[in-house]
Write an enzyme that holds these catalytic residues in place. Structure first.
Site, mmCIF file in Angstrom:
data_model
loop_
_atom_site.group_PDB
_atom_site.id
_atom_site.type_symbol
_atom_site.label_atom_id
_atom_site.label_comp_id
_atom_site.label_asym_id
_atom_site.label_seq_id
_atom_site.Cartn_x
_atom_site.Cartn_y
_atom_site.Cartn_z
ATOM 1 N N ASP A 1 1.624 7.041 -0.207
ATOM 2 C CA ASP A 1 1.525 8.487 -0.427
ATOM 3 C C ASP A 1 2.241 8.881 -1.717
ATOM 4 O O ASP A 1 3.248 8.269 -2.078
ATOM 5 C CB ASP A 1 2.158 9.215 0.778
ATOM 6 C CG ASP A 1 1.719 10.662 0.871
ATOM 7 O OD1 ASP A 1 0.856 11.088 0.075
ATOM 8 O OD2 ASP A 1 2.245 11.379 1.742
ATOM 9 N N ASN B 1 -9.801 11.816 4.652
ATOM 10 C CA ASN B 1 -9.851 11.918 3.188
ATOM 11 C C ASN B 1 -11.221 12.367 2.659
ATOM 12 O O ASN B 1 -11.333 12.752 1.490
ATOM 13 C CB ASN B 1 -9.464 10.577 2.533
ATOM 14 C CG ASN B 1 -7.977 10.285 2.588
ATOM 15 O OD1 ASN B 1 -7.549 9.126 2.594
ATOM 16 N ND2 ASN B 1 -7.150 11.322 2.637
HETATM 17 C C1 FPP Z 1 -2.110 9.208 -1.206
HETATM 18 O O1 FPP Z 1 -1.730 9.937 -2.327
HETATM 19 C C2 FPP Z 1 -2.959 8.090 -1.522
HETATM 20 C C3 FPP Z 1 -4.264 7.953 -1.135
HETATM 21 C C4 FPP Z 1 -4.991 8.959 -0.359
HETATM 22 C C5 FPP Z 1 -5.067 6.799 -1.486
HETATM 23 C C6 FPP Z 1 -4.413 5.475 -1.663
HETATM 24 C C7 FPP Z 1 -5.253 4.751 -2.618
HETATM 25 C C8 FPP Z 1 -4.835 3.953 -3.611
HETATM 26 C C9 FPP Z 1 -3.431 3.554 -3.796
HETATM 27 C C10 FPP Z 1 -5.818 3.450 -4.606
HETATM 28 C C11 FPP Z 1 -6.509 2.180 -4.388
HETATM 29 C C12 FPP Z 1 -6.242 1.414 -3.142
HETATM 30 C C13 FPP Z 1 -6.419 0.077 -3.022
HETATM 31 C C14 FPP Z 1 -6.200 -0.611 -1.700
HETATM 32 C C15 FPP Z 1 -6.813 -0.746 -4.157
HETATM 33 P P1 FPP Z 1 -2.079 11.483 -2.380
HETATM 34 O O2 FPP Z 1 -3.278 11.656 -3.221
HETATM 35 O O3 FPP Z 1 -2.215 12.041 -1.001
HETATM 36 O O4 FPP Z 1 -0.795 12.029 -3.075
HETATM 37 P P2 FPP Z 1 -0.161 13.502 -2.976
HETATM 38 O O5 FPP Z 1 0.231 13.708 -1.542
HETATM 39 O O6 FPP Z 1 1.012 13.420 -3.898
HETATM 40 O O7 FPP Z 1 -1.221 14.449 -3.454
#
Ligand code: FPP
Length: 241
Positions: free
Chosen positions: A20, A69
């Site tokens: 996250d 998501n």
């Molecule tokens: C949360 O950050 C992250 C995600 C929803 C996606 C995780 C995906 C990756 C790390 C990219 C690729 C994955 C792999 C396995 C190669 P957020 O967008 O919710 O952050 P925020 O809460 O700060 O907005």
């Protein structure tokens, strides 16, 4: 803490991470959310290497895309799937060389043909590897997983293959997306948030939860080690005294 505090004889056997903070990391730098996710994909490599190097961790499970998501903008959803495909293709040879078995966990329905074929190729190539299992949760929801297990059980009961009285915890566990996966020992969530967000509800029953203040793109091996040390300082009672 330094790495000497880490006891490699008492490692968690199954570690999971709710990655996250990609969006906040990007915002703090005046970058697009896409750049945040790209930076997050680099941390995936560090976390995987970090767990593999320690030797005793059997499984690492990463929450990459939840059933919730899909509510994000179409552009962001496309970015996430493009990154998943890119990362899987880019890392495949290295993961295989390291003896890592990759398993994708989640509902296949709703995923595009491109990502499905990349996933299938990766799982097929690495299926006999034994050094560590990397589960990547894509289109995954903990409640959906339990619903799907219930549907399978109901279908078997209706077909007369399963007696209702015989249904127990093992019956459900055996019908989850990755039945051979152990319960979670350590569940890490980055960026300081303290929520489960529908992740591995069944398998997290007795997990030790460690919240890291670090945003996912900044999460590296040192912070991974720190979270494991924090886990090792806990006393696990599993409901006993
Ligand atoms: C949360 O950050 C992250 C995600 C929803 C996606 C995780 C995906 C990756 C790390 C990219 C690729 C994955 C792999 C396995 C190669 P957020 O967008 O919710 O952050 P925020 O809460 O700060 O907005």
């Amino acid at each position: 803490m330094n790495q000497a505090d880490l006891d490699i004889t008492r490692l968690p056997r199954h570690v999971a991470i709710i990655m996250d903070g990609n969006g906040r990391w990007a915002k703090a730098r005046g970058l697009t959310r896409a750049r945040g996710h790209e930076a997050g994909a680099r941390s995936v490599r560090l976390a995987t290497e970090g767990c593999r190097e320690l030797g005793g961790i059997e499984s690492l499970t990463l929450y990459a895309f939840s059933t919730e998501n899909w509510r994000r903008s179409k552009t962001e959803v496309n970015t996430l799937f493009r990154l998943l495909s890119k990362h899987i293709n880019l890392e495949l040879d290295n993961l295989h060389k390291e003896g890592i078995r990759v398993v994708i966990m989640g509902r296949r329905e709703g995923l595009g043909a491109r990502v499905l074929s990349d996933i299938d190729r990766c799982m097929e190539k690495t299926r006999n590897n034994t050094a560590m299992t990397l589960n990547i949760a894509i289109n995954y929801g903990g409640r959906t997983e339990i619903v799907d297990a219930c549907r399978a059980i109901a279908a078997e009961a209706v077909a007369g293959k399963l007696a209702v009285d015989s249904i127990d915890e093992a019956t459900i566990a055996e019908r989850l997306y990755v039945p051979q996966t152990r319960d979670l020992d350590l569940l890490i969530r980055t960026s300081g948030e303290m929520r489960l967000s529908n992740f591995m509800l069944w398998q997290a029953s007795y997990a030790e939860i460690v919240v890291s203040p670090v945003l996912w793109p900044d999460f590296g091996k040192a912070e991974l080690h720190r979270t494991i040390v924090e886990y090792q300082q806990r006393v696990r009672r599993f409901g006993g005294r």
